[in-house]
Design a protein around this motif. Structure first.
Motif, PDB file in Angstrom:
ATOM      1  N   ILE A  29       0.846  -1.204   0.000  1.00  0.00           N
ATOM      2  CA  ILE A  29       0.000   0.000   0.000  1.00  0.00           C
ATOM      3  C   ILE A  29       0.875   1.246   0.000  1.00  0.00           C
ATOM      4  CG2 ILE A  29      -1.716   1.308   1.311  1.00  0.00           C
ATOM      5  CD1 ILE A  29      -2.833  -1.313   2.341  1.00  0.00           C
ATOM      6  N   THR A  30       1.909   1.231   0.831  1.00  0.00           N
ATOM      7  CA  THR A  30       2.851   2.354   0.858  1.00  0.00           C
ATOM      8  C   THR A  30       3.560   2.503  -0.475  1.00  0.00           C
ATOM      9  OG1 THR A  30       3.196   2.047   3.245  1.00  0.00           O
ATOM     10  CG2 THR A  30       4.849   3.325   2.051  1.00  0.00           C
ATOM     11  N   ALA A  31       3.932   1.371  -1.084  1.00  0.00           N
ATOM     12  CA  ALA A  31       4.598   1.407  -2.393  1.00  0.00           C
ATOM     13  C   ALA A  31       3.668   2.012  -3.447  1.00  0.00           C
ATOM     14  CB  ALA A  31       5.034   0.000  -2.796  1.00  0.00           C
ATOM     15  N   LEU A  32       2.398   1.624  -3.417  1.00  0.00           N
ATOM     16  CA  LEU A  32       1.430   2.164  -4.376  1.00  0.00           C
ATOM     17  C   LEU A  32       1.257   3.667  -4.161  1.00  0.00           C
ATOM     18  CD1 LEU A  32      -0.688   1.815  -6.590  1.00  0.00           C
ATOM     19  CD2 LEU A  32      -2.355   1.214  -4.795  1.00  0.00           C
ATOM     20  N   ARG A  33       1.264   4.073  -2.899  1.00  0.00           N
ATOM     21  CA  ARG A  33       1.122   5.507  -2.599  1.00  0.00           C
ATOM     22  C   ARG A  33       2.313   6.295  -3.139  1.00  0.00           C
ATOM     23  NH1 ARG A  33      -1.041   7.751   3.262  1.00  0.00           N
ATOM     24  NH2 ARG A  33      -1.614   9.864   2.538  1.00  0.00           N
ATOM     25  N   MET A  34       3.507   5.731  -3.022  1.00  0.00           N
ATOM     26  CA  MET A  34       4.701   6.393  -3.538  1.00  0.00           C
ATOM     27  C   MET A  34       4.667   6.475  -5.064  1.00  0.00           C
ATOM     28  SD  MET A  34       7.633   4.727  -1.085  1.00  0.00           S
ATOM     29  CE  MET A  34       8.957   5.563  -1.967  1.00  0.00           C
ATOM     30  N   VAL A  35       4.254   5.388  -5.711  1.00  0.00           N
ATOM     31  CA  VAL A  35       4.169   5.386  -7.169  1.00  0.00           C
ATOM     32  C   VAL A  35       3.127   6.404  -7.636  1.00  0.00           C
ATOM     33  CG1 VAL A  35       3.513   4.024  -9.194  1.00  0.00           C
ATOM     34  CG2 VAL A  35       4.973   3.016  -7.422  1.00  0.00           C
ATOM     35  N   ASP A  36       1.992   6.455  -6.940  1.00  0.00           N
ATOM     36  CA  ASP A  36       0.953   7.429  -7.302  1.00  0.00           C
ATOM     37  C   ASP A  36       1.453   8.851  -7.110  1.00  0.00           C
ATOM     38  OD1 ASP A  36      -1.950   8.320  -7.722  1.00  0.00           O
ATOM     39  OD2 ASP A  36      -1.505   9.115  -5.720  1.00  0.00           O
ATOM     40  N   LYS A  37       2.202   9.084  -6.041  1.00  0.00           N
ATOM     41  CA  LYS A  37       2.743  10.427  -5.798  1.00  0.00           C
ATOM     42  C   LYS A  37       3.678  10.841  -6.923  1.00  0.00           C
ATOM     43  CE  LYS A  37       3.634  14.129  -3.344  1.00  0.00           C
ATOM     44  NZ  LYS A  37       2.600  15.184  -3.141  1.00  0.00           N
ATOM     45  N   ARG A  38       4.522   9.906  -7.367  1.00  0.00           N
ATOM     46  CA  ARG A  38       5.430  10.238  -8.473  1.00  0.00           C
ATOM     47  C   ARG A  38       4.653  10.391  -9.779  1.00  0.00           C
ATOM     48  NH1 ARG A  38       7.979  12.955 -10.552  1.00  0.00           N
ATOM     49  NH2 ARG A  38      10.127  12.893 -11.311  1.00  0.00           N
ATOM     50  N   TYR A  39       3.612   9.602  -9.944  1.00  0.00           N
ATOM     51  CA  TYR A  39       2.782   9.669 -11.149  1.00  0.00           C
ATOM     52  C   TYR A  39       2.093  11.034 -11.263  1.00  0.00           C
ATOM     53  CZ  TYR A  39      -1.438   8.881 -13.957  1.00  0.00           C
ATOM     54  OH  TYR A  39      -2.453   8.993 -14.875  1.00  0.00           O
ATOM     55  N   THR A  40       1.656  11.591 -10.142  1.00  0.00           N
ATOM     56  CA  THR A  40       0.931  12.866 -10.160  1.00  0.00           C
ATOM     57  C   THR A  40       1.854  14.075 -10.035  1.00  0.00           C
ATOM     58  OG1 THR A  40       0.562  12.686  -7.749  1.00  0.00           O
ATOM     59  CG2 THR A  40      -1.167  11.845  -9.209  1.00  0.00           C
ATOM     60  N   THR A  41       3.161  13.852  -9.888  1.00  0.00           N
ATOM     61  CA  THR A  41       4.126  14.954  -9.807  1.00  0.00           C
ATOM     62  C   THR A  41       4.742  15.180 -11.175  1.00  0.00           C
ATOM     63  OG1 THR A  41       4.640  14.422  -7.490  1.00  0.00           O
ATOM     64  CG2 THR A  41       6.230  15.785  -8.689  1.00  0.00           C
ATOM     65  N   ASN A  42       4.585  16.374 -11.702  1.00  0.00           N
ATOM     66  CA  ASN A  42       5.017  16.654 -13.071  1.00  0.00           C
ATOM     67  C   ASN A  42       6.521  16.864 -13.198  1.00  0.00           C
ATOM     68  OD1 ASN A  42       2.402  16.587 -14.177  1.00  0.00           O
ATOM     69  ND2 ASN A  42       2.012  18.694 -13.553  1.00  0.00           N
ATOM     70  N   PHE A  43       7.187  17.210 -12.117  1.00  0.00           N
ATOM     71  CA  PHE A  43       8.616  17.539 -12.219  1.00  0.00           C
ATOM     72  C   PHE A  43       9.426  16.341 -12.692  1.00  0.00           C
ATOM     73  CE2 PHE A  43      12.849  17.439 -10.292  1.00  0.00           C
ATOM     74  CZ  PHE A  43      13.396  18.572 -10.864  1.00  0.00           C
ATOM     75  N   ARG A  44      10.362  16.603 -13.592  1.00  0.00           N
ATOM     76  CA  ARG A  44      11.304  15.599 -14.062  1.00  0.00           C
ATOM     77  C   ARG A  44      12.717  16.177 -13.965  1.00  0.00           C
ATOM     78  NH1 ARG A  44       7.289  13.287 -13.500  1.00  0.00           N
ATOM     79  NH2 ARG A  44       6.195  11.835 -14.898  1.00  0.00           N
ATOM     80  N   TYR A  45      13.622  15.416 -13.398  1.00  0.00           N
ATOM     81  CA  TYR A  45      15.011  15.859 -13.337  1.00  0.00           C
ATOM     82  C   TYR A  45      15.541  16.053 -14.750  1.00  0.00           C
ATOM     83  CZ  TYR A  45      15.191  14.792  -8.340  1.00  0.00           C
ATOM     84  OH  TYR A  45      14.965  14.774  -6.990  1.00  0.00           O
ATOM     85  N   GLY A  46      16.244  17.158 -14.954  1.00  0.00           N
ATOM     86  CA  GLY A  46      16.797  17.462 -16.263  1.00  0.00           C
ATOM     87  C   GLY A  46      15.874  18.252 -17.154  1.00  0.00           C
ATOM     88  N   GLN A  47      14.613  18.453 -16.743  1.00  0.00           N
ATOM     89  CA  GLN A  47      13.673  19.136 -17.613  1.00  0.00           C
ATOM     90  C   GLN A  47      13.969  20.631 -17.744  1.00  0.00           C
ATOM     91  OE1 GLN A  47       9.718  18.784 -15.998  1.00  0.00           O
ATOM     92  NE2 GLN A  47      10.092  20.148 -14.279  1.00  0.00           N
ATOM     93  N   LEU A  48      14.738  21.181 -16.809  1.00  0.00           N
ATOM     94  CA  LEU A  48      15.082  22.597 -16.895  1.00  0.00           C
ATOM     95  C   LEU A  48      16.145  22.865 -17.955  1.00  0.00           C
ATOM     96  CD1 LEU A  48      15.153  23.576 -13.102  1.00  0.00           C
ATOM     97  CD2 LEU A  48      13.299  23.807 -14.747  1.00  0.00           C
ATOM     98  N   ASN A  49      16.754  21.793 -18.454  1.00  0.00           N
ATOM     99  CA  ASN A  49      17.722  21.897 -19.547  1.00  0.00           C
ATOM    100  C   ASN A  49      18.847  22.876 -19.225  1.00  0.00           C
ATOM    101  OD1 ASN A  49      18.729  21.212 -22.088  1.00  0.00           O
ATOM    102  ND2 ASN A  49      17.672  22.910 -23.094  1.00  0.00           N
ATOM    103  N   THR A  50      19.416  22.740 -18.068  1.00  0.00           N
ATOM    104  CA  THR A  50      20.495  23.611 -17.636  1.00  0.00           C
ATOM    105  C   THR A  50      21.422  22.843 -16.709  1.00  0.00           C
ATOM    106  OG1 THR A  50      21.060  25.571 -16.314  1.00  0.00           O
ATOM    107  CG2 THR A  50      18.967  24.484 -15.819  1.00  0.00           C
ATOM    108  N   PRO A  51      22.734  23.112 -16.777  1.00  0.00           N
ATOM    109  CA  PRO A  51      23.649  22.468 -15.830  1.00  0.00           C
ATOM    110  C   PRO A  51      23.525  23.030 -14.429  1.00  0.00           C
ATOM    111  CG  PRO A  51      24.824  24.023 -17.207  1.00  0.00           C
ATOM    112  CD  PRO A  51      23.440  23.922 -17.778  1.00  0.00           C
ATOM    113  N   PHE A  52      22.761  24.114 -14.281  1.00  0.00           N
ATOM    114  CA  PHE A  52      22.581  24.728 -12.968  1.00  0.00           C
ATOM    115  C   PHE A  52      21.215  24.373 -12.381  1.00  0.00           C
ATOM    116  CE2 PHE A  52      25.275  27.800 -15.421  1.00  0.00           C
ATOM    117  CZ  PHE A  52      26.472  27.411 -14.842  1.00  0.00           C
ATOM    118  N   GLU A  53      20.716  23.202 -12.730  1.00  0.00           N
ATOM    119  CA  GLU A  53      19.400  22.804 -12.238  1.00  0.00           C
ATOM    120  C   GLU A  53      19.366  22.699 -10.716  1.00  0.00           C
ATOM    121  OE1 GLU A  53      16.507  19.864 -14.189  1.00  0.00           O
ATOM    122  OE2 GLU A  53      17.430  18.670 -12.599  1.00  0.00           O
TER     123      GLU A  53
END
Length: 254
Positions: free
Chosen positions: A212-236
């Protein structure tokens, strides 16, 4: 031009620029294609840059390592799991799961709203809980939003900030991402409060069923739009640190 050259030199000597060899995140020569807006007042540019770098970050070396771990964990583990979850799970099921966990999250929202003496917001969150738990069938649907009661987020970190507790050192938490000392302590309090209240008996059941906790974590990541590297800058790292710090101040002030 002299000021621009001085600014670049400062970046190089301060360690913010990347050497000729690729760094941990794969960036090479980050200043090579850096362009300056000729219409931007140079003093304004320098002042805004210094503001972005002025976040209190005494553990920066460690935080950058955790940031890199999160970056790779997201790329190699979290996002593939989320893509698999999206592929095998129908949309209406994903929506129901998200609504269910969102309804559970309104318990700490209500508690912290009340602690901050926000009467109207507390009543609105109470209305959301009643509508979504009953008409929405334990939160699987979200009729409250359609009835003019949108989701409002409050946490104990905001409550501490509301009463004047300062941010403290900036922290990058493993998997969880940006935080600070005050907000990290708030996460612990919210978790304990959620378990003690035991709304719909879910926290107690989840303690014996980690899926249940694992599903909650997956859902949280699923509903979070942020992606590492999406700012397209080395100063992220610096941008993420600054945006998080400022957004928390706005949340506390609202």
């Amino acid at each position: 031009m002299a000021k621009k050259a001085l600014f670049i030199a400062l970046l190089l000597t301060s360690g913010l620029a990347v050497a000729q060899e690729p760094d941990q995140d794969g960036f090479t020569q980050p200043l090579k294609d850096l362009k300056f807006n000729p219409g931007l007042d140079q003093r304004e540019f320098e002042r805004s840059t210094l503001d972005a770098l002025s976040v209190y970050d005494p553990y920066e070396s460690w935080n950058r390592r955790v940031y890199h771990f999160n970056y790779r964990f997201d790329e190699w583990v979290f996002l593939p799991v989320v893509r698999g979850y999206r592929y095998v799970t129908p949309g209406f099921v994903r929506s129901g799961v998200s609504n269910f966990f969102s309804n559970l999250g309104d318990i700490p929202n209500l508690l912290n709203s009340a602690l901050q003496l926000k009467g109207q917001r507390s009543m609105e969150i109470t209305g959301r809980l009643l509508l979504n738990t009953t008409i929405g069938v334990v939160g699987l649907w979200d009729p409250a939003t359609r009835m003019g009661l949108p989701k409002q987020t409050e946490d104990f970190g905001q409550t501490l900030g509301y009463y004047g507790v300062t941010d403290g050192p900036y922290l990058m938490l493993p998997i969880l991402g940006p935080s600070n000392l005050r907000d990290t302590g708030g996460l612990v309090v919210d978790y304990v409060a959620d378990y003690q209240i035991n709304f719909l008996n879910v926290p107690e059941v989840a303690s014996n069923h980690p899926e249940i906790t694992a599903l909650r974590m997956v859902d949280k990541r699923y509903t979070t739009n942020f992606r590492y590297g999406q700012l397209n800058t080395p100063f992220e790292y610096e941008k993420l640190r600054y945006v998080y710090t400022q957004s928390r101040r706005l949340q506390i002030a609202e």
